[in-house]
Design a protein around this motif. Sequence first.
Motif, PDB file in Angstrom:
ATOM      1  N   GLY A  27       0.852  -1.186   0.000  1.00 31.02           N
ATOM      2  CA  GLY A  27       0.000   0.000   0.000  1.00 31.02           C
ATOM      3  C   GLY A  27       0.886   1.234   0.000  1.00 31.02           C
ATOM      4  N   ILE A  28       0.699   2.112  -0.958  1.00 28.25           N
ATOM      5  CA  ILE A  28       1.549   3.302  -1.095  1.00 28.25           C
ATOM      6  C   ILE A  28       0.685   4.559  -1.134  1.00 28.25           C
ATOM      7  N   GLU A  29       1.076   5.550  -0.334  1.00 29.78           N
ATOM      8  CA  GLU A  29       0.435   6.863  -0.357  1.00 29.78           C
ATOM      9  C   GLU A  29       1.525   7.911  -0.580  1.00 29.78           C
ATOM     10  N   ILE A  30       1.338   8.747  -1.583  1.00 30.21           N
ATOM     11  CA  ILE A  30       2.310   9.797  -1.888  1.00 30.21           C
ATOM     12  C   ILE A  30       1.599  11.146  -1.860  1.00 30.21           C
ATOM     13  N   GLU A  31       1.979  11.959  -0.877  1.00 33.74           N
ATOM     14  CA  GLU A  31       1.455  13.324  -0.779  1.00 33.74           C
ATOM     15  C   GLU A  31       2.408  14.255  -1.521  1.00 33.74           C
ATOM     16  N   MET A  32       1.845  15.266  -2.204  1.00 29.26           N
ATOM     17  CA  MET A  32       2.670  16.118  -3.073  1.00 29.26           C
ATOM     18  C   MET A  32       2.224  17.573  -2.946  1.00 29.26           C
ATOM     19  N   PRO A  33       3.158  18.498  -2.714  1.00 30.30           N
ATOM     20  CA  PRO A  33       2.774  19.905  -2.713  1.00 30.30           C
ATOM     21  C   PRO A  33       2.455  20.388  -4.123  1.00 30.30           C
ATOM     22  N   VAL A  34       1.418  21.214  -4.232  1.00 31.51           N
ATOM     23  CA  VAL A  34       1.137  21.903  -5.494  1.00 31.51           C
ATOM     24  C   VAL A  34       1.777  23.281  -5.385  1.00 31.51           C
ATOM     25  N   VAL A  35       2.727  23.558  -6.257  1.00 28.12           N
ATOM     26  CA  VAL A  35       3.545  24.763  -6.151  1.00 28.12           C
ATOM     27  C   VAL A  35       3.175  25.753  -7.251  1.00 28.12           C
ATOM     28  N   ASN A  36       3.008  27.006  -6.864  1.00 25.85           N
ATOM     29  CA  ASN A  36       2.832  28.093  -7.815  1.00 25.85           C
ATOM     30  C   ASN A  36       4.228  28.538  -8.256  1.00 25.85           C
ATOM     31  N   LEU A  37       4.545  28.350  -9.517  1.00 26.23           N
ATOM     32  CA  LEU A  37       5.908  28.614  -9.993  1.00 26.23           C
ATOM     33  C   LEU A  37       6.270  30.092  -9.980  1.00 26.23           C
ATOM     34  N   THR A  38       5.298  30.976  -9.762  1.00 24.11           N
ATOM     35  CA  THR A  38       5.615  32.400  -9.632  1.00 24.11           C
ATOM     36  C   THR A  38       6.144  32.733  -8.250  1.00 24.11           C
ATOM     37  N   GLY A  39       6.114  31.752  -7.332  1.00 28.27           N
ATOM     38  CA  GLY A  39       6.577  31.991  -5.969  1.00 28.27           C
ATOM     39  C   GLY A  39       5.496  32.517  -5.053  1.00 28.27           C
ATOM     40  N   GLN A  40       4.280  32.634  -5.561  1.00 30.28           N
ATOM     41  CA  GLN A  40       3.170  33.127  -4.759  1.00 30.28           C
ATOM     42  C   GLN A  40       2.379  31.949  -4.179  1.00 30.28           C
ATOM     43  N   ALA A  41       1.286  32.274  -3.506  1.00 32.47           N
ATOM     44  CA  ALA A  41       0.446  31.236  -2.907  1.00 32.47           C
ATOM     45  C   ALA A  41      -0.143  30.328  -3.983  1.00 32.47           C
ATOM     46  N   PHE A  96      -2.556   4.206  -3.787  1.00 36.48           N
ATOM     47  CA  PHE A  96      -2.734   3.147  -4.771  1.00 36.48           C
ATOM     48  C   PHE A  96      -3.463   1.953  -4.172  1.00 36.48           C
ATOM     49  N   GLY A  97      -4.307   1.327  -4.980  1.00 32.51           N
ATOM     50  CA  GLY A  97      -4.944   0.089  -4.572  1.00 32.51           C
ATOM     51  C   GLY A  97      -3.917  -1.004  -4.366  1.00 32.51           C
ATOM     52  N   LYS A  98      -4.287  -2.051  -3.677  1.00 27.99           N
ATOM     53  CA  LYS A  98      -3.339  -3.112  -3.323  1.00 27.99           C
ATOM     54  C   LYS A  98      -2.712  -3.740  -4.571  1.00 27.99           C
ATOM     55  N   GLU A  99      -1.393  -3.815  -4.551  1.00 26.37           N
ATOM     56  CA  GLU A  99      -0.637  -4.448  -5.630  1.00 26.37           C
ATOM     57  C   GLU A  99       0.518  -5.237  -5.011  1.00 26.37           C
ATOM     58  N   GLN A 100       1.116  -6.114  -5.812  1.00 27.80           N
ATOM     59  CA  GLN A 100       2.289  -6.854  -5.367  1.00 27.80           C
ATOM     60  C   GLN A 100       3.512  -6.550  -6.224  1.00 27.80           C
ATOM     61  N   ASN A 101       3.408  -5.520  -7.054  1.00 27.06           N
ATOM     62  CA  ASN A 101       4.449  -5.218  -8.016  1.00 27.06           C
ATOM     63  C   ASN A 101       4.652  -3.711  -8.081  1.00 27.06           C
ATOM     64  N   LEU A 102       5.843  -3.246  -7.702  1.00 23.85           N
ATOM     65  CA  LEU A 102       6.127  -1.814  -7.708  1.00 23.85           C
ATOM     66  C   LEU A 102       6.180  -1.241  -9.117  1.00 23.85           C
ATOM     67  N   VAL A 183       4.147   3.928   3.324  1.00 19.44           N
ATOM     68  CA  VAL A 183       4.032   2.576   2.791  1.00 19.44           C
ATOM     69  C   VAL A 183       3.386   1.677   3.834  1.00 19.44           C
ATOM     70  N   GLN A 184       2.428   0.858   3.400  1.00 17.36           N
ATOM     71  CA  GLN A 184       1.853  -0.167   4.275  1.00 17.36           C
ATOM     72  C   GLN A 184       2.196  -1.547   3.723  1.00 17.36           C
ATOM     73  N   LEU A 185       2.693  -2.408   4.613  1.00 14.95           N
ATOM     74  CA  LEU A 185       3.006  -3.787   4.250  1.00 14.95           C
ATOM     75  C   LEU A 185       2.389  -4.725   5.267  1.00 14.95           C
TER      76      LEU A 185
END
Length: 461
Positions: A27-41, A96-102, A183-185
């Motif tokens: 089980g994989i969870e990936i959190e990601m920042p959304v960045v404004n490339l102008t340097g603003q909010a 991601f849903g459960k998988e056995q293959n990265l 990661v959950q295993l």
Amino acid sequence: MDKETIRDLLYQKYIAPTERKGEDYIGIEIEMPVVNLTGQATDFKVTQRAAKHFIEYFKMEPQGVDINGQVFSATDPVTGDNLSFDCSYNNLEISFGKEQNLTVINDRFRNYISYLNNDLLESEHMVTGMGINPFYKELRKDFLPVPRYQMLEGFLKRANNWKLPMYFHPYPDFATYASASQVQLDIEKDKLLDTIHVFSMLEPLKAVIFSNSWMADEPELLCMRDRFWENSTHGINPHNIGMYDRIPESLDELLDYISRTSIFCTMRNGHYLHFKPIPIIDYFDLDHVVGEYYKGGVYTPFTFKPEKEDIDYLRTYKFIDLTFRGTIEYRSACCQPFDDAMTVAAFQLGLVDQLEPLIDLLEGDNSLFHHGYSEYELRHILNLRDWPAFIDRDGLRKLILDVLELAKEGLKKKNETDVKFLDPLFERADALMSPARQMVEAVEAGTPMEEYVKYYGTIHE
């Protein structure tokens, strides 16, 4: 409720699910920042629109809607993959849903990132592989307008009011701009104690190769993530967060440890309540608890009596976190550059069945261990940008490379096509270079931060 009944409830929640045979799902969870490339909010309208397009394109089904009618969570009915916002419209998460293959997971991840960034770049935004949004100072710090997150906001911001003999950092809104890779295993009962022991010893090494949450206000740290949790209201009870200061030596001792983790939220009359953390073993002895819930822009006090069902709301955030699913969630890694997104899972997956050789390797090491420092202290030391002189860099390099060789052997036994995801870690270990260290050194040498936002957010062929 007597203590034995509480222990039995905790056993059924956390230990009983590990009595079945593990199925090697990832089980994989990936959190990601959304960045404004102008340097603003980050513009919430941009992130919401991109999520809407994504959900429609990948034919996901809405799972969560905020109080304004905005879909913040949706799931693919076939794969089980989910796109959501984590805590804030600054943070996107793919689980991601459960998988056995990265390799299968990585292919879908690359497809998702390609779509998201093609969409976001039209508005000078992008998701990137960093553990902290580099423009965090400019961001709106609004938590998602959803009862669970409004509860969490109130709980974290109680650091401004609760007077305790501990240091609270000045970032109670950190959840709106911090991103992790988790990661959950599956775990089996007879491996629980050894897994906690071994992976606790690995935490200092993980700081060296995975640190990726540097912030300008705390320049001495390459992994601010640890401090965010430890010195927030989550860390009022150290049993709820971070590392084990003492490794349990039996299942009874592990259950004792769990019984002294704290509950801090529950639900009553449709309201999500938060309150000052209370060890669960003491919680049910109380005649009443005073909590509060969010409604109409304010937090309203609410007095209630503990009930047995509240145990469902006991939640911890340890680096090695036993869940009610019969899994261990590994929580200490920051979001990684997208080229290397599977490295966290590859590391955990490759080592999870290598417990005996790992124990021999780590306990026999004298380059890092056995010098008067606990694993917890070593993790803190190696999170620093500048390491003290006693750190044997050559010995540390060899130790991490030896651990990675064991991970490589473990992955080969499971799925040889996944071994390639360890390659970036060998390079990092050889150079003793985490993503955060690479970034901050380059930025100080004159590379604009925007270039690293793009570099860590791009999947290169």
